[in-house]
Design a protein around this motif. Structure first.
Motif, PDB file in Angstrom:
ATOM      1  N   LEU A 178       0.820  -1.214   0.000  1.00  0.00           N
ATOM      2  CA  LEU A 178       0.000   0.000   0.000  1.00  0.00           C
ATOM      3  C   LEU A 178       0.854   1.264   0.000  1.00  0.00           C
ATOM      4  CD1 LEU A 178      -2.750   1.419   0.198  1.00  0.00           C
ATOM      5  CD2 LEU A 178      -2.655   1.062   2.688  1.00  0.00           C
ATOM      6  N   SER A 179       1.904   1.286   0.793  1.00  0.00           N
ATOM      7  CA  SER A 179       2.760   2.481   0.861  1.00  0.00           C
ATOM      8  C   SER A 179       3.399   2.785  -0.482  1.00  0.00           C
ATOM      9  CB  SER A 179       3.844   2.296   1.924  1.00  0.00           C
ATOM     10  OG  SER A 179       3.289   2.130   3.197  1.00  0.00           O
ATOM     11  N   ASP A 195     -11.970  -1.084 -13.165  1.00  0.00           N
ATOM     12  CA  ASP A 195     -12.450  -2.455 -13.340  1.00  0.00           C
ATOM     13  C   ASP A 195     -11.449  -3.504 -12.876  1.00  0.00           C
ATOM     14  OD1 ASP A 195     -14.859  -1.552 -14.395  1.00  0.00           O
ATOM     15  OD2 ASP A 195     -14.106  -1.569 -16.452  1.00  0.00           O
ATOM     16  N   LYS A 196     -10.557  -3.146 -11.967  1.00  0.00           N
ATOM     17  CA  LYS A 196      -9.548  -4.072 -11.481  1.00  0.00           C
ATOM     18  C   LYS A 196      -9.936  -4.656 -10.124  1.00  0.00           C
ATOM     19  CE  LYS A 196      -7.164  -2.759 -15.035  1.00  0.00           C
ATOM     20  NZ  LYS A 196      -6.050  -1.813 -14.941  1.00  0.00           N
ATOM     21  N   ILE A 197      -9.250  -5.730  -9.758  1.00  0.00           N
ATOM     22  CA  ILE A 197      -9.279  -6.263  -8.399  1.00  0.00           C
ATOM     23  C   ILE A 197      -8.006  -5.749  -7.720  1.00  0.00           C
ATOM     24  CG2 ILE A 197      -9.344  -8.306  -6.932  1.00  0.00           C
ATOM     25  CD1 ILE A 197     -11.848  -8.002  -8.640  1.00  0.00           C
ATOM     26  N   LEU A 198      -8.178  -5.008  -6.636  1.00  0.00           N
ATOM     27  CA  LEU A 198      -7.047  -4.361  -5.974  1.00  0.00           C
ATOM     28  C   LEU A 198      -6.557  -5.209  -4.805  1.00  0.00           C
ATOM     29  CD1 LEU A 198      -5.236  -1.802  -5.660  1.00  0.00           C
ATOM     30  CD2 LEU A 198      -6.976  -0.945  -4.068  1.00  0.00           C
ATOM     31  N   PHE A 199      -5.281  -5.530  -4.819  1.00  0.00           N
ATOM     32  CA  PHE A 199      -4.636  -6.202  -3.685  1.00  0.00           C
ATOM     33  C   PHE A 199      -3.770  -5.207  -2.931  1.00  0.00           C
ATOM     34  CE2 PHE A 199      -0.675  -8.069  -2.069  1.00  0.00           C
ATOM     35  CZ  PHE A 199      -1.198  -8.838  -1.035  1.00  0.00           C
ATOM     36  N   ILE A 200      -3.876  -5.198  -1.595  1.00  0.00           N
ATOM     37  CA  ILE A 200      -3.042  -4.329  -0.776  1.00  0.00           C
ATOM     38  C   ILE A 200      -2.536  -5.087   0.450  1.00  0.00           C
ATOM     39  CG2 ILE A 200      -3.997  -2.103  -1.494  1.00  0.00           C
ATOM     40  CD1 ILE A 200      -5.802  -2.165   0.981  1.00  0.00           C
ATOM     41  N   GLU A 201      -1.332  -4.730   0.885  1.00  0.00           N
ATOM     42  CA  GLU A 201      -0.738  -5.242   2.119  1.00  0.00           C
ATOM     43  C   GLU A 201       0.257  -4.195   2.594  1.00  0.00           C
ATOM     44  OE1 GLU A 201       2.647  -6.348   2.759  1.00  0.00           O
ATOM     45  OE2 GLU A 201       3.308  -5.581   0.814  1.00  0.00           O
ATOM     46  N   VAL A 230      -8.717  -7.355  -2.304  1.00  0.00           N
ATOM     47  CA  VAL A 230      -8.131  -8.436  -1.522  1.00  0.00           C
ATOM     48  C   VAL A 230      -7.127  -7.787  -0.573  1.00  0.00           C
ATOM     49  CG1 VAL A 230      -6.784 -10.562  -1.565  1.00  0.00           C
ATOM     50  CG2 VAL A 230      -8.430 -10.088  -3.407  1.00  0.00           C
ATOM     51  N   VAL A 231      -7.395  -7.892   0.717  1.00  0.00           N
ATOM     52  CA  VAL A 231      -6.530  -7.278   1.732  1.00  0.00           C
ATOM     53  C   VAL A 231      -5.641  -8.361   2.326  1.00  0.00           C
ATOM     54  CG1 VAL A 231      -6.418  -5.929   3.847  1.00  0.00           C
ATOM     55  CG2 VAL A 231      -8.338  -5.599   2.263  1.00  0.00           C
ATOM     56  N   GLY A 232      -4.354  -8.230   2.112  1.00  0.00           N
ATOM     57  CA  GLY A 232      -3.398  -9.167   2.689  1.00  0.00           C
ATOM     58  C   GLY A 232      -3.037  -8.785   4.107  1.00  0.00           C
ATOM     59  N   ALA A 233      -1.872  -9.216   4.538  1.00  0.00           N
ATOM     60  CA  ALA A 233      -1.434  -8.963   5.910  1.00  0.00           C
ATOM     61  C   ALA A 233      -1.110  -7.482   6.105  1.00  0.00           C
ATOM     62  CB  ALA A 233      -0.209  -9.807   6.228  1.00  0.00           C
ATOM     63  N   MET A 234      -1.617  -6.932   7.185  1.00  0.00           N
ATOM     64  CA  MET A 234      -1.234  -5.578   7.616  1.00  0.00           C
ATOM     65  C   MET A 234      -0.452  -5.778   8.903  1.00  0.00           C
ATOM     66  SD  MET A 234      -2.618  -3.887   5.123  1.00  0.00           S
ATOM     67  CE  MET A 234      -2.602  -2.159   5.603  1.00  0.00           C
ATOM     68  N   SER A 235       0.856  -5.957   8.752  1.00  0.00           N
ATOM     69  CA  SER A 235       1.698  -6.491   9.814  1.00  0.00           C
ATOM     70  C   SER A 235       2.424  -5.406  10.605  1.00  0.00           C
ATOM     71  CB  SER A 235       2.744  -7.438   9.217  1.00  0.00           C
ATOM     72  OG  SER A 235       2.145  -8.423   8.407  1.00  0.00           O
ATOM     73  N   SER A 236       2.545  -5.645  11.919  1.00  0.00           N
ATOM     74  CA  SER A 236       3.361  -4.806  12.820  1.00  0.00           C
ATOM     75  C   SER A 236       3.017  -3.328  12.700  1.00  0.00           C
ATOM     76  CB  SER A 236       4.856  -5.019  12.529  1.00  0.00           C
ATOM     77  OG  SER A 236       5.215  -6.375  12.676  1.00  0.00           O
ATOM     78  N   MET A 237       1.739  -3.026  12.706  1.00  0.00           N
ATOM     79  CA  MET A 237       1.301  -1.636  12.643  1.00  0.00           C
ATOM     80  C   MET A 237       1.630  -0.907  13.948  1.00  0.00           C
ATOM     81  SD  MET A 237      -0.115  -1.031   9.644  1.00  0.00           S
ATOM     82  CE  MET A 237       0.898  -2.157   8.685  1.00  0.00           C
TER      83      MET A 237
END
Length: 298
Positions: A178-179, A195-201, A230-237
Protein backbone atom coordinates in the motif's frame (compact mmCIF):
# COMPACT_ATOMS: atom_id res chain seq x y z
CA UNK A 1 -1.93 -8.45 -20.52
CA UNK A 2 1.13 -10.26 -21.87
CA UNK A 3 2.18 -13.42 -20.05
CA UNK A 4 5.94 -14.12 -20.02
CA UNK A 5 6.96 -17.66 -20.93
CA UNK A 6 6.53 -20.10 -18.06
CA UNK A 7 9.69 -21.78 -16.82
CA UNK A 8 10.88 -25.22 -17.80
CA UNK A 9 13.51 -27.43 -16.26
CA UNK A 10 16.95 -26.25 -17.35
CA UNK A 11 15.96 -22.56 -17.43
CA UNK A 12 18.01 -19.96 -15.58
CA UNK A 13 16.76 -17.52 -12.96
CA UNK A 14 18.77 -14.49 -11.82
CA UNK A 15 18.81 -13.18 -8.25
CA UNK A 16 19.46 -9.44 -7.95
CA UNK A 17 18.88 -6.58 -5.56
CA UNK A 18 16.94 -3.50 -6.60
CA UNK A 19 16.79 -2.05 -3.09
CA UNK A 20 18.38 -3.04 0.23
CA UNK A 21 21.81 -4.69 0.35
CA UNK A 22 22.29 -8.40 0.79
CA UNK A 23 25.17 -10.87 0.82
CA UNK A 24 25.38 -14.23 -0.94
CA UNK A 25 25.93 -16.03 2.39
CA UNK A 26 22.20 -16.38 3.16
CA UNK A 27 21.13 -17.60 -0.29
CA UNK A 28 22.13 -21.26 -0.07
CA UNK A 29 18.60 -22.49 0.86
CA UNK A 30 17.15 -20.57 -2.09
CA UNK A 31 19.78 -21.84 -4.52
CA UNK A 32 19.17 -25.42 -3.33
CA UNK A 33 15.41 -24.92 -3.79
CA UNK A 34 15.78 -23.67 -7.35
CA UNK A 35 18.11 -26.52 -8.24
CA UNK A 36 15.56 -28.98 -6.82
CA UNK A 37 13.09 -27.48 -9.30
CA UNK A 38 15.54 -28.17 -12.12
CA UNK A 39 16.57 -24.54 -12.56
CA UNK A 40 19.96 -22.91 -12.93
CA UNK A 41 20.87 -19.84 -10.87
CA UNK A 42 22.81 -16.68 -11.67
CA UNK A 43 23.76 -14.36 -8.80
CA UNK A 44 23.69 -10.72 -9.90
CA UNK A 45 26.52 -8.29 -9.30
CA UNK A 46 24.41 -6.32 -6.80
CA UNK A 47 24.51 -9.20 -4.32
CA UNK A 48 27.29 -8.13 -1.98
CA UNK A 49 27.40 -4.50 -3.07
CA UNK A 50 26.89 -1.89 -0.39
CA UNK A 51 26.13 1.82 -0.32
CA UNK A 52 24.75 2.57 3.14
CA UNK A 53 21.37 0.74 3.17
CA UNK A 54 21.37 0.04 -0.55
CA UNK A 55 22.92 -2.69 -2.69
CA UNK A 56 25.23 -0.28 -4.44
CA UNK A 57 24.43 2.95 -6.24
CA UNK A 58 21.26 3.51 -8.24
CA UNK A 59 23.31 3.11 -11.41
CA UNK A 60 24.84 -0.17 -10.22
CA UNK A 61 21.48 -1.64 -9.27
CA UNK A 62 19.94 -0.54 -12.56
CA UNK A 63 22.88 -1.94 -14.54
CA UNK A 64 22.59 -5.34 -12.86
CA UNK A 65 18.84 -5.48 -13.49
CA UNK A 66 19.36 -4.32 -17.09
CA UNK A 67 21.87 -7.10 -17.67
CA UNK A 68 19.31 -9.68 -16.63
CA UNK A 69 16.54 -7.98 -18.65
CA UNK A 70 18.64 -8.06 -21.80
CA UNK A 71 20.13 -11.56 -21.42
CA UNK A 72 17.97 -14.00 -23.42
CA UNK A 73 19.20 -16.96 -21.36
CA UNK A 74 17.70 -15.47 -18.16
CA UNK A 75 14.04 -16.52 -17.97
CA UNK A 76 13.13 -14.86 -14.66
CA UNK A 77 14.50 -12.17 -12.35
CA UNK A 78 14.00 -12.70 -8.62
CA UNK A 79 14.54 -9.67 -6.39
CA UNK A 80 16.41 -10.78 -3.29
CA UNK A 81 14.64 -8.51 -0.80
CA UNK A 82 12.69 -5.29 -0.41
CA UNK A 83 13.36 -2.35 1.88
CA UNK A 84 13.61 0.79 -0.19
CA UNK A 85 15.35 1.87 -3.37
CA UNK A 86 13.62 0.35 -6.41
CA UNK A 87 11.93 3.64 -7.27
CA UNK A 88 15.36 5.29 -7.43
CA UNK A 89 16.51 3.05 -10.29
CA UNK A 90 13.37 2.17 -12.25
CA UNK A 91 13.64 5.18 -14.58
CA UNK A 92 17.18 4.16 -15.51
CA UNK A 93 15.93 0.93 -17.08
CA UNK A 94 15.38 0.31 -20.79
CA UNK A 95 12.64 -2.26 -21.39
CA UNK A 96 13.09 -2.48 -25.17
CA UNK A 97 14.55 -6.00 -25.18
CA UNK A 98 12.22 -7.09 -22.39
CA UNK A 99 9.20 -6.12 -24.50
CA UNK A 100 10.50 -8.25 -27.34
CA UNK A 101 11.14 -11.22 -25.04
CA UNK A 102 9.39 -10.76 -21.68
CA UNK A 103 10.38 -12.68 -18.58
CA UNK A 104 9.01 -13.02 -15.07
CA UNK A 105 9.96 -10.43 -12.45
CA UNK A 106 9.39 -11.75 -8.92
CA UNK A 107 9.17 -10.15 -5.49
CA UNK A 108 6.94 -8.11 -3.20
CA UNK A 109 7.08 -5.12 -0.84
CA UNK A 110 9.37 -2.52 -2.49
CA UNK A 111 9.20 -4.59 -5.70
CA UNK A 112 5.65 -3.21 -6.01
CA UNK A 113 7.38 -0.43 -7.98
CA UNK A 114 8.24 -2.95 -10.69
CA UNK A 115 4.85 -4.70 -10.55
CA UNK A 116 3.06 -1.40 -11.13
CA UNK A 117 5.54 -0.20 -13.76
CA UNK A 118 5.26 -3.46 -15.71
CA UNK A 119 1.48 -3.31 -15.44
CA UNK A 120 1.42 0.09 -17.14
CA UNK A 121 3.36 -1.50 -20.02
CA UNK A 122 0.95 -4.44 -20.25
CA UNK A 123 3.00 -7.26 -18.69
CA UNK A 124 2.24 -9.71 -15.90
CA UNK A 125 4.60 -10.23 -12.96
CA UNK A 126 4.77 -12.35 -9.81
CA UNK A 127 4.12 -11.05 -6.29
CA UNK A 128 5.57 -13.59 -3.90
CA UNK A 129 8.15 -14.71 -1.42
CA UNK A 130 11.72 -13.47 -1.93
CA UNK A 131 15.05 -15.34 -1.68
CA UNK A 132 15.99 -14.20 1.82
CA UNK A 133 12.60 -15.36 3.12
CA UNK A 134 12.73 -18.92 1.79
CA UNK A 135 14.03 -20.52 5.04
CA UNK A 136 11.09 -19.05 6.99
CA UNK A 137 8.38 -19.35 4.34
CA UNK A 138 5.61 -21.93 4.64
CA UNK A 139 5.56 -24.91 2.30
CA UNK A 140 2.34 -23.50 0.83
CA UNK A 141 3.98 -20.17 0.03
CA UNK A 142 6.95 -21.82 -1.65
CA UNK A 143 4.80 -24.27 -3.60
CA UNK A 144 2.54 -21.46 -4.83
CA UNK A 145 5.59 -19.74 -6.31
CA UNK A 146 6.59 -22.93 -8.12
CA UNK A 147 3.07 -23.31 -9.51
CA UNK A 148 3.06 -19.74 -10.82
CA UNK A 149 6.52 -19.96 -12.39
CA UNK A 150 5.83 -23.25 -14.16
CA UNK A 151 2.37 -22.26 -15.35
CA UNK A 152 0.39 -24.71 -13.24
CA UNK A 153 -3.11 -24.01 -11.92
CA UNK A 154 -3.15 -21.37 -9.19
CA UNK A 155 -6.17 -20.89 -6.95
CA UNK A 156 -6.91 -20.33 -3.27
CA UNK A 157 -9.71 -21.19 -0.91
CA UNK A 158 -9.59 -19.72 2.60
CA UNK A 159 -11.96 -19.53 5.52
CA UNK A 160 -14.25 -16.54 5.64
CA UNK A 161 -13.28 -13.58 7.80
CA UNK A 162 -16.02 -11.84 9.80
CA UNK A 163 -15.04 -8.52 8.24
CA UNK A 164 -15.45 -9.74 4.67
CA UNK A 165 -17.97 -8.17 2.34
CA UNK A 166 -19.76 -10.86 0.40
CA UNK A 167 -20.05 -10.98 -3.36
CA UNK A 168 -18.36 -12.03 -6.59
CA UNK A 169 -16.17 -10.14 -9.00
CA UNK A 170 -13.72 -10.70 -11.83
CA UNK A 171 -10.97 -8.45 -13.09
CA UNK A 172 -7.27 -7.89 -13.55
CA UNK A 173 -5.30 -8.11 -10.31
CA UNK A 174 -3.25 -5.00 -9.50
CA UNK A 175 -1.63 -3.39 -6.48
CA UNK A 176 0.85 -4.63 -3.92
CA UNK A 177 2.34 -2.83 -0.97
CA UNK A 178 0.00 0.00 0.00
CA UNK A 179 2.76 2.48 0.86
CA UNK A 180 4.48 1.94 -2.48
CA UNK A 181 1.22 1.97 -4.40
CA UNK A 182 0.32 5.27 -2.74
CA UNK A 183 3.73 6.78 -3.54
CA UNK A 184 3.45 5.94 -7.25
CA UNK A 185 0.17 7.72 -7.98
CA UNK A 186 0.87 10.73 -10.18
CA UNK A 187 3.99 9.07 -11.65
CA UNK A 188 4.51 7.14 -14.91
CA UNK A 189 4.34 3.93 -12.86
CA UNK A 190 0.85 4.57 -11.47
CA UNK A 191 -1.68 1.82 -12.16
CA UNK A 192 -5.12 2.36 -13.66
CA UNK A 193 -7.64 1.01 -11.13
CA UNK A 194 -10.60 0.89 -13.51
CA UNK A 195 -12.45 -2.46 -13.34
CA UNK A 196 -9.55 -4.07 -11.48
CA UNK A 197 -9.28 -6.26 -8.40
CA UNK A 198 -7.05 -4.36 -5.97
CA UNK A 199 -4.64 -6.20 -3.68
CA UNK A 200 -3.04 -4.33 -0.78
CA UNK A 201 -0.74 -5.24 2.12
CA UNK A 202 1.67 -3.34 4.34
CA UNK A 203 4.19 -3.49 7.17
CA UNK A 204 5.36 -1.26 10.00
CA UNK A 205 3.20 1.78 9.29
CA UNK A 206 1.53 4.17 11.69
CA UNK A 207 -2.22 3.70 11.69
CA UNK A 208 -2.91 7.30 10.74
CA UNK A 209 -0.61 6.76 7.74
CA UNK A 210 -2.82 3.85 6.69
CA UNK A 211 -5.82 6.14 6.93
CA UNK A 212 -4.03 8.80 4.88
CA UNK A 213 -3.17 6.31 2.15
CA UNK A 214 -6.67 4.86 2.01
CA UNK A 215 -8.12 8.37 1.79
CA UNK A 216 -5.81 9.01 -1.15
CA UNK A 217 -7.13 5.92 -2.92
CA UNK A 218 -10.63 7.19 -2.26
CA UNK A 219 -10.03 10.77 -3.38
CA UNK A 220 -8.08 9.84 -6.53
CA UNK A 221 -10.97 7.67 -7.74
CA UNK A 222 -9.27 4.31 -7.39
CA UNK A 223 -11.75 2.84 -4.92
CA UNK A 224 -14.73 4.03 -6.92
CA UNK A 225 -13.54 2.34 -10.10
CA UNK A 226 -12.43 -1.08 -8.82
CA UNK A 227 -14.48 -4.27 -8.76
CA UNK A 228 -13.16 -5.81 -5.56
CA UNK A 229 -10.40 -5.76 -2.94
CA UNK A 230 -8.13 -8.44 -1.52
CA UNK A 231 -6.53 -7.28 1.73
CA UNK A 232 -3.40 -9.17 2.69
CA UNK A 233 -1.43 -8.96 5.91
CA UNK A 234 -1.23 -5.58 7.62
CA UNK A 235 1.70 -6.49 9.81
CA UNK A 236 3.36 -4.81 12.82
CA UNK A 237 1.30 -1.64 12.64
CA UNK A 238 2.19 1.21 15.01
CA UNK A 239 0.12 3.75 16.91
CA UNK A 240 0.80 7.12 18.51
CA UNK A 241 0.67 7.97 22.22
CA UNK A 242 -2.84 9.19 21.54
CA UNK A 243 -4.43 6.15 19.81
CA UNK A 244 -5.91 6.45 16.35
CA UNK A 245 -8.88 4.42 17.51
CA UNK A 246 -9.03 1.77 14.78
CA UNK A 247 -6.69 -0.97 13.64
CA UNK A 248 -5.52 -1.18 10.02
CA UNK A 249 -8.32 -3.47 8.87
CA UNK A 250 -10.95 -1.31 10.55
CA UNK A 251 -9.52 1.72 8.77
CA UNK A 252 -9.82 -0.03 5.42
CA UNK A 253 -13.34 -1.13 6.29
CA UNK A 254 -14.41 2.40 7.18
CA UNK A 255 -12.98 4.02 4.06
CA UNK A 256 -14.47 1.38 1.73
CA UNK A 257 -17.91 1.01 3.34
CA UNK A 258 -19.69 3.13 0.72
CA UNK A 259 -18.61 0.90 -2.17
CA UNK A 260 -20.72 -2.12 -3.07
CA UNK A 261 -17.84 -4.47 -3.88
CA UNK A 262 -16.64 -7.79 -2.44
CA UNK A 263 -13.72 -7.53 -0.04
CA UNK A 264 -11.53 -10.33 1.32
CA UNK A 265 -9.70 -9.56 4.57
CA UNK A 266 -6.63 -11.36 5.98
CA UNK A 267 -5.69 -13.05 2.72
CA UNK A 268 -2.40 -14.94 3.22
CA UNK A 269 -0.02 -12.66 1.33
CA UNK A 270 2.36 -9.92 2.39
CA UNK A 271 4.94 -9.62 5.16
CA UNK A 272 4.14 -12.97 6.73
CA UNK A 273 5.67 -16.44 6.51
CA UNK A 274 2.64 -17.71 4.58
CA UNK A 275 3.13 -15.27 1.71
CA UNK A 276 1.14 -16.89 -1.09
CA UNK A 277 1.97 -16.06 -4.68
CA UNK A 278 -0.17 -13.70 -6.75
CA UNK A 279 0.16 -13.16 -10.49
CA UNK A 280 -0.18 -9.43 -10.95
CA UNK A 281 -1.91 -8.42 -14.17
CA UNK A 282 -3.69 -11.77 -14.40
CA UNK A 283 -7.47 -11.90 -14.50
CA UNK A 284 -8.82 -13.33 -11.25
CA UNK A 285 -12.27 -14.32 -10.08
CA UNK A 286 -13.11 -13.81 -6.43
CA UNK A 287 -16.08 -15.30 -4.64
CA UNK A 288 -16.73 -14.23 -1.05
CA UNK A 289 -19.37 -16.17 0.85
CA UNK A 290 -20.25 -16.50 4.52
CA UNK A 291 -18.22 -19.71 4.80
CA UNK A 292 -15.23 -19.23 2.49
CA UNK A 293 -13.42 -17.01 0.03
CA UNK A 294 -11.94 -18.18 -3.25
CA UNK A 295 -9.44 -16.51 -5.55
CA UNK A 296 -9.00 -18.21 -8.91
CA UNK A 297 -6.43 -17.14 -11.50
CA UNK A 298 -8.07 -17.53 -14.90
Amino acid sequence: MITPAYLQKGDTIAIVSTARKNTVDNLKPTINLLKSWGLEVVIGKTIGLEQNQLAGSDEERAADFQTQLDNPSIKAIWCVRGGYGTVRMVDLLDFTKFKASPKWVIGFSDVTVLHNHLNTMGFKSIHGVMPISIPRATKEAVESLRLALFGEKLSYEISSDPMNRLGTASGELVGGNLSILYSLFGSPSAIDCTDKILFIEDLDEYLYHVDRMMMNLKRNGCLESIKGIVVGAMSSMKDNDIPWGKNALEIIQEVTKQYNIPIIYNFPAGHIHDNRTLIMGNTVSIDVTASKSTVIFN
